[in-house]
Design a protein around this motif. Structure first.
Motif: not given
Length: 285
Positions: A125-135, A178-180, A184-185
């Protein structure tokens, strides 16, 4: 390379279960702040954060009580958000494994493959998120990938946890993260780089630092909003303000002569390659 994107259908908002955070730094604080604004009670949020100063800040800003170490308090959590440094993930997982056996695990730690997370925690039960600093100001762009065992309920819970940080985008292949990351990351740094250059140019042309900064940031904000809301391609929008023989034409011609676009795309490919290398490095433990 293309990215396969999926969007979940709109559904009635369900109540979130208690949420635990492993790590209480800036990104965790951004998510917690969004949850509090969404009327999630502070009493339903558990945080494990070893730094006393960070724990004090969470209590002061959000009324959330954080603990220095993982404990049985995590047993009640239906979602665990992993906001630790990548190099600390494996060790932190050892202390948490078994404390939330049925929880959905949402990782915002850069570069850690979901295979490693699943292995360290003993769950699919794993989700990976790639956020960026404007969060941090509710204007982020976050890429998401869910392992096959995560059902629609788990995906909706993920969206509810992160929705206050900005826009969300699901990808079907984990390698696309990796592209994300490259686009955007790391993307805010590219924007800041160009704002820096635009500001410096304005100062060199006689504007005050305050004037140049305001013009540079305002231009990026406005142009980004126009690109987001328009149905036309960025290239078309660019052409509309590039009259042949005019000032914009002179600037764009100079950029093209210096192969700025080609070099910029090469820089993004370098970020993409490094993202893949980091995933391999961090996932070995």
């Amino acid at each position: 390379m293309s990215i396969a994107v999926t969007f979940l259908p709109r559904q009635e908002r369900a109540s979130l279960p208690p949420i635990g955070f492993i790590g209480g730094g800036n990104m965790a604080s951004a998510i917690i702040g969004g949850l509090i604004k969404s009327q999630v009670p502070a009493a339903t949020i558990e945080v494990v954060e070893p730094l006393a100063q960070a724990r004090e800040r969470l209590a002061h800003d959000f009324g959330v009580t954080a603990q220095a170490e993982a404990s049985s308090a995590l047993l009640r959590c239906g979602v665990l958000v992993w906001a630790v440094k990548p190099q600390s993930f494996a060790q932190a997982a050892q202390a948490v494994r078994g404390l939330a056996p049925d929880a959905l695990h949402l990782s915002v730690a850069a570069g850690i493959p979901s295979d490693s997370i699943a292995r360290w925690l003993g769950t699919e039960q794993v989700v990976r998120a790639m956020p960026n600093t404007p969060a941090l100001v509710g204007k982020g762009m976050t890429g998401l990938f869910a392992r096959p065992a995560v059902d629609l309920v788990g995906r909706k819970q993920t969206e509810q946890v992160l929705e206050a940080t900005g826009e969300l985008l699901w990808v079907d292949a984990e390698s696309d993260l990796d592209a994300v990351t490259a686009v955007s990351g790391s993307g805010p740094a590219y924007v800041f780089y160009f704002i820096e250059a635009l500001t410096e140019a304005g100062i060199e042309l006689g504007l005050s630092p305050e004037q140049a900064h305001r013009l540079a940031t305002g231009t990026f904000i406005g142009a980004s909003a126009l690109a987001s809301e328009s149905t036309e391609e960025p290239s078309v929008l660019r052409e509309r303000v590039t009259s042949k023989g005019g000032t914009t034409y002179a600037a764009i011609s100079s950029l093209e002569a210096s192969e700025v676009k080609t070099r910029f795309k090469a820089a993004i490919r370098a970020a993409h390659q490094r993202a893949a290398e980091l995933a391999e490095e961090f996932g070995r433990a």
